[in-house]
Write an enzyme that holds these catalytic residues in place. Structure first.
Site, PDB file in Angstrom:
ATOM      1  N   SER A 174       0.866  -1.177   0.000  1.00 55.62           N
ATOM      2  CA  SER A 174       0.000   0.000   0.000  1.00 55.62           C
ATOM      3  C   SER A 174       0.900   1.224   0.000  1.00 55.62           C
ATOM      4  O   SER A 174       2.058   1.151   0.423  1.00 55.62           O
ATOM      5  CB  SER A 174      -0.879   0.008   1.259  1.00 55.62           C
ATOM      6  OG  SER A 174      -1.513   1.261   1.444  1.00 55.62           O
ATOM      7  N   TYR A 187      -2.659  -1.116  10.346  1.00 53.23           N
ATOM      8  CA  TYR A 187      -2.528  -1.249   8.898  1.00 53.23           C
ATOM      9  C   TYR A 187      -1.235  -0.618   8.408  1.00 53.23           C
ATOM     10  O   TYR A 187      -0.465  -1.227   7.657  1.00 53.23           O
ATOM     11  CB  TYR A 187      -3.733  -0.596   8.214  1.00 53.23           C
ATOM     12  CG  TYR A 187      -3.760  -0.741   6.713  1.00 53.23           C
ATOM     13  CD1 TYR A 187      -4.176  -1.932   6.123  1.00 53.23           C
ATOM     14  CD2 TYR A 187      -3.384   0.314   5.880  1.00 53.23           C
ATOM     15  CE1 TYR A 187      -4.218  -2.054   4.747  1.00 53.23           C
ATOM     16  CE2 TYR A 187      -3.421   0.186   4.501  1.00 53.23           C
ATOM     17  CZ  TYR A 187      -3.839  -1.004   3.935  1.00 53.23           C
ATOM     18  OH  TYR A 187      -3.874  -1.137   2.578  1.00 53.23           O
TER      19      TYR A 187
END
Length: 300
Positions: A174, A187
């Protein structure tokens, strides 16, 4: 990217049907001649995609199948994995890649289906928990899915790949792994670890024929973005792209032999800014955090 437009037959693994013809080998130079510019021949390659029942994973499965790969579709959701496999003429392999046993079983099944695995897209990921107050279970689950799934898959795949001098490992990380993601430490931290592990693999085994690609998008219109709360809406919504654009970026990056796959090209500028002037970058991120808090107060 051209996806399959008509449903095709679902493929069954050789446990119930005969083993397929030997796969067309992925074209890579000999290990001694490996260079950063190497590209992967997708047509005929055996590919595995985890978390492929929806979102980015489904788009990757469609894109690789359209490019000629023979695809094993993994997802925790049995129905979703089966539906995508049927759509693209692939092999369904539902299962949980958050466990060592699940990864081992998936790779064994994929080898039965494909003969050899040439491309492995370690795509499954989760976003649970917020900050330091997130429970231990959220941190552990994030670690298992967002980091250890990559480690466990590479552990299974590397011996055969290094022996034959070729293999392609794709990590869906990401932009949070290059920058950060406000609102969810679990995350952001684990995606940093995922990107770091992909870097380590590329740096360690590149000369032995391993090609590594690390996908680092910002917002993508998936269920994960829809569930990301105010932080996701403020930071990511306006620039969000479709999963198919992520798949297109991967295919283009594979053809060009690039490690970092940036479906949002502006991430390269942010990444350079973060490295060159981290204090300025952190001040900017803190201003964004304040904006998120203002939005949250306004919607309370």
């Amino acid at each position: 990217m051209t996806a399959a437009t008509q449903p095709v037959s679902l493929q069954l693994c050789p446990r119930t049907q005969g083993r397929p013809e030997p796969p067309t080998p992925m074209i890579l130079p000999r290990a001694a001649r490996y260079s950063a510019e190497v590209t992967v021949e997708i047509a005929g390659a055996g590919a595995v995609i985890t978390g492929a029942g929806s979102g980015i994973g489904r788009a990757l499965a469609r894109g690789l199948a359209a490019a000629g790969a023979r695809v094993v579709v993994n997802d925790l959701n049995f129905e979703a994995a089966t539906a995508v496999a049927k759509e693209i003429g692939g092999y369904p392999a539902p299962g949980d890649v958050a466990t060592e046993a699940g990864v081992t079983a998936l790779i064994a099944t994929a080898r039965d289906c494909l003969g050899e695995i040439d491309i492995y897209c370690s795509n499954a990921g989760i976003a649970v928990g917020t900050g330091p107050d997130a429970p231990e279970s959220a941190w552990q689950q994030s670690w298992e899915v967002n980091v250890l799934a990559h480690v466990r898959a590479s552990r299974e795949l590397l011996p055969a790949w290094l022996e034959r001098g070729r293999g392609c490992f794709v990590v869906t990380a990401s932009a949070a792994g290059l920058l950060t993601m406000l609102g969810t430490a679990t995350y952001s931290v684990t995606k940093h670890a995922a990107e770091s592990y992909a870097e380590w693999l590329a740096a360690t085994y590149g000369h032995r024929g391993l090609v590594v690609h690390c996908i680092c998008p910002q917002g993508v219109r998936t269920n994960m973005l829809a569930q990301s709360g105010q932080a996701g809406q403020v930071v990511l919504k306006d620039s969000a792209i479709e999963p198919e654009q992520v798949a297109d970026a991967l295919l283009e990056g594979m053809a060009a032999g690039r490690f970092l796959i940036l479906p949002h090209p502006e991430v390269a500028t942010y990444y350079a800014m973060r490295a060159s002037n981290p204090d300025r970058w952190l001040r900017g991120m803190n201003r964004m955090q304040q904006r998120i808090e203002e939005v949250e107060r306004g919607s309370a």
